[in-house]
Write a protein that holds these residues in place. Structure first.
Motif, PDB file in Angstrom:
ATOM      1  N   ARG A  56      -1.714 -20.592 -15.638  1.00 12.93           N
ATOM      2  CA  ARG A  56      -1.461 -19.625 -16.703  1.00 12.93           C
ATOM      3  C   ARG A  56      -2.251 -18.331 -16.508  1.00 12.93           C
ATOM      4  N   ASN A  57      -3.394 -18.417 -15.835  1.00 17.59           N
ATOM      5  CA  ASN A  57      -4.235 -17.244 -15.647  1.00 17.59           C
ATOM      6  C   ASN A  57      -3.950 -16.512 -14.334  1.00 17.59           C
ATOM      7  N   LEU A  58      -3.030 -17.011 -13.548  1.00 16.67           N
ATOM      8  CA  LEU A  58      -2.722 -16.387 -12.269  1.00 16.67           C
ATOM      9  C   LEU A  58      -1.664 -15.291 -12.447  1.00 16.67           C
ATOM     10  N   PRO A  59      -1.627 -14.318 -11.533  1.00 26.10           N
ATOM     11  CA  PRO A  59      -0.613 -13.251 -11.635  1.00 26.10           C
ATOM     12  C   PRO A  59       0.815 -13.786 -11.580  1.00 26.10           C
ATOM     13  N   LYS A  60       1.041 -14.770 -10.722  1.00 30.92           N
ATOM     14  CA  LYS A  60       2.382 -15.353 -10.602  1.00 30.92           C
ATOM     15  C   LYS A  60       2.458 -16.589 -11.488  1.00 30.92           C
ATOM     16  N   LYS A  61       3.156 -16.464 -12.613  1.00 35.32           N
ATOM     17  CA  LYS A  61       3.196 -17.531 -13.610  1.00 35.32           C
ATOM     18  C   LYS A  61       4.192 -18.621 -13.235  1.00 35.32           C
ATOM     19  N   ALA A  62       4.015 -19.773 -13.870  1.00 37.03           N
ATOM     20  CA  ALA A  62       5.011 -20.842 -13.830  1.00 37.03           C
ATOM     21  C   ALA A  62       5.764 -20.825 -15.156  1.00 37.03           C
ATOM     22  N   PHE A  63       7.050 -21.208 -15.125  1.00 39.33           N
ATOM     23  CA  PHE A  63       7.894 -21.082 -16.305  1.00 39.33           C
ATOM     24  C   PHE A  63       8.617 -22.390 -16.609  1.00 39.33           C
ATOM     25  N   ALA A  64       8.891 -22.591 -17.877  1.00 34.19           N
ATOM     26  CA  ALA A  64       9.740 -23.694 -18.326  1.00 34.19           C
ATOM     27  C   ALA A  64      11.012 -23.095 -18.913  1.00 34.19           C
ATOM     28  N   VAL A  65      12.159 -23.627 -18.516  1.00 34.70           N
ATOM     29  CA  VAL A  65      13.448 -23.102 -18.944  1.00 34.70           C
ATOM     30  C   VAL A  65      14.225 -24.198 -19.665  1.00 34.70           C
ATOM     31  N   ASP A  66      14.725 -23.873 -20.843  1.00 39.93           N
ATOM     32  CA  ASP A  66      15.597 -24.768 -21.605  1.00 39.93           C
ATOM     33  C   ASP A  66      16.968 -24.119 -21.689  1.00 39.93           C
ATOM     34  N   LEU A  67      17.988 -24.822 -21.199  1.00 40.99           N
ATOM     35  CA  LEU A  67      19.345 -24.295 -21.267  1.00 40.99           C
ATOM     36  C   LEU A  67      19.907 -24.484 -22.673  1.00 40.99           C
ATOM     37  N   PRO A  68      20.879 -23.652 -23.075  1.00 37.09           N
ATOM     38  CA  PRO A  68      21.461 -23.817 -24.404  1.00 37.09           C
ATOM     39  C   PRO A  68      22.169 -25.160 -24.531  1.00 37.09           C
TER      40      PRO A  68
END
Length: 329
Positions: free
Chosen positions: A222-234
């Motif tokens: 979370r503190n790094l320049p390149k973030k990780a993401f979570a995606v929820d589809l509709p």
């Protein structure tokens, strides 16, 4: 038995009639029951037992067979067509990337890519756009009783869409991710320590899924320049790259910022799979953000209810790290 119908809780069927929501109502007893367009979510609180259906007097226009362009090039002017009945005014609304909406009339005159004049198929050709662009659109039809849209107001997406093909040389699967630039900046700058979500559009190949949601995930990343993401589809929509065994509706985009090899995670989980551990679907992708290269990411299926049920982890307490994924005591 008076009548039977097989229905779904995913598009093109109304998605809110799903257990605790409104009932599913037939608009007209004489309509073609197997067609999703013949049904609406009840306007009453729950349903209308022993009374007429709440939607039976609406008599709104019916929109079916909306076309979805594929393999669109930057020189193409793809025609959007739809079969429309009962409408007095029909239109196409489209937007390029995150620009404003443009609304134009759809005609059935045989001169707008709609086929023969007067056949009930209406059309309009969208102007050519730049390679890599996202184009989203919806069809509307109006009569004296109101307005119908496709996607419908009861769908979990707002627009259909397509992307203009771009020349990218890579051996990896390509996932395209479109998000308003100001919202992405706010997400990265101000929400790296919480799970605040913004809407985004997910695309791969000729598939475009509007109205997904994305938030930043992880612990040390979370503190790094390149973030990780979570995606929820509709709701009602899933993604399935070639080689995936099952489609999924929740996934993670894990950055490789802490891994100099860039492949350790995939190799480790492949080893776990080979020794018999149930693992999620995971592989490397090239992530395109708003038509530009965003990064090398690991696409990883989430340990959601679908995964837990399929691997017999639906009972008891299931933990991912220190986070409890189930709510049993």
């Amino acid at each position: 038995t008076v009548d039977t119908v097989d229905y779904d809780d995913a598009s093109p069927w109304p998605i809110t009639p799903d257990g605790s929501g409104p009932s599913l109502e037939l608009q007209d007893p004489e309509s073609d029951n197997p067609l999703a367009v013949s049904w609406k979510a009840s306007l009453a609180n729950g349903g209308t037992p022993l009374a007429g259906n709440s939607v039976s007097d609406l008599d709104l226009p019916v929109i079916t067979d909306v076309s979805k362009p594929t393999d669109v090039q930057d020189t193409d002017t793809p025609t959007i067509t739809a079969h429309i009945s009962g409408g007095t005014s029909n239109s196409l609304t489209y937007k390029v990337m995150f620009g404003s909406e443009t609304t134009v009339a759809m005609l059935d005159d045989g001169a707008h890519g709609d086929g023969a004049s007067g056949d009930g198929v209406f059309g309009f050709s969208i102007p050519a756009q730049t390679a890599g662009d996202l184009i989203r659109y919806k069809v509307s039809s109006v009569n004296n009783n109101g307005t119908s849209t496709s996607p419908s107001i009861d769908d979990s997406i707002i627009y259909y869409g397509y992307t203009v093909q771009d020349t990218i040389t890579t051996q990896l699967p390509i996932l395209q991710w479109f998000i308003d630039p100001d919202e992405l900046e706010d997400l990265v700058e101000n929400h790296s320590q919480d799970d605040f979500s913004y809407s985004c559009v997910i695309a791969y190949g000729n598939t475009v899924i509007d109205n997904a949601s994305v938030h930043i995930k992880g612990s040390t990343t979370r503190n790094l320049p390149k973030k990780a993401f979570a995606v929820d589809l509709p709701r009602g929509y899933k993604i399935q790259f070639a080689g995936m065994t099952t489609p999924i509706d929740e996934f993670h985009l894990n950055s490789t910022a802490l891994d100099n090899t860039k492949v350790a995670d995939v190799l480790a989980w492949d080893l776990a799979k080979q020794i018999g551990m149930p693992t999620t679907q995971m592989f490397k992708i090239r992530l395109q953000g708003n038509s530009s290269f965003y990064g090398l990411y690991t696409f990883a299926e989430e340990y959601d209810k679908q995964w837990r049920d399929s691997n017999d982890y639906s009972e008891g307490s299931f933990y991912k790290g220190t986070q409890k994924r189930t709510r049993e005591s």
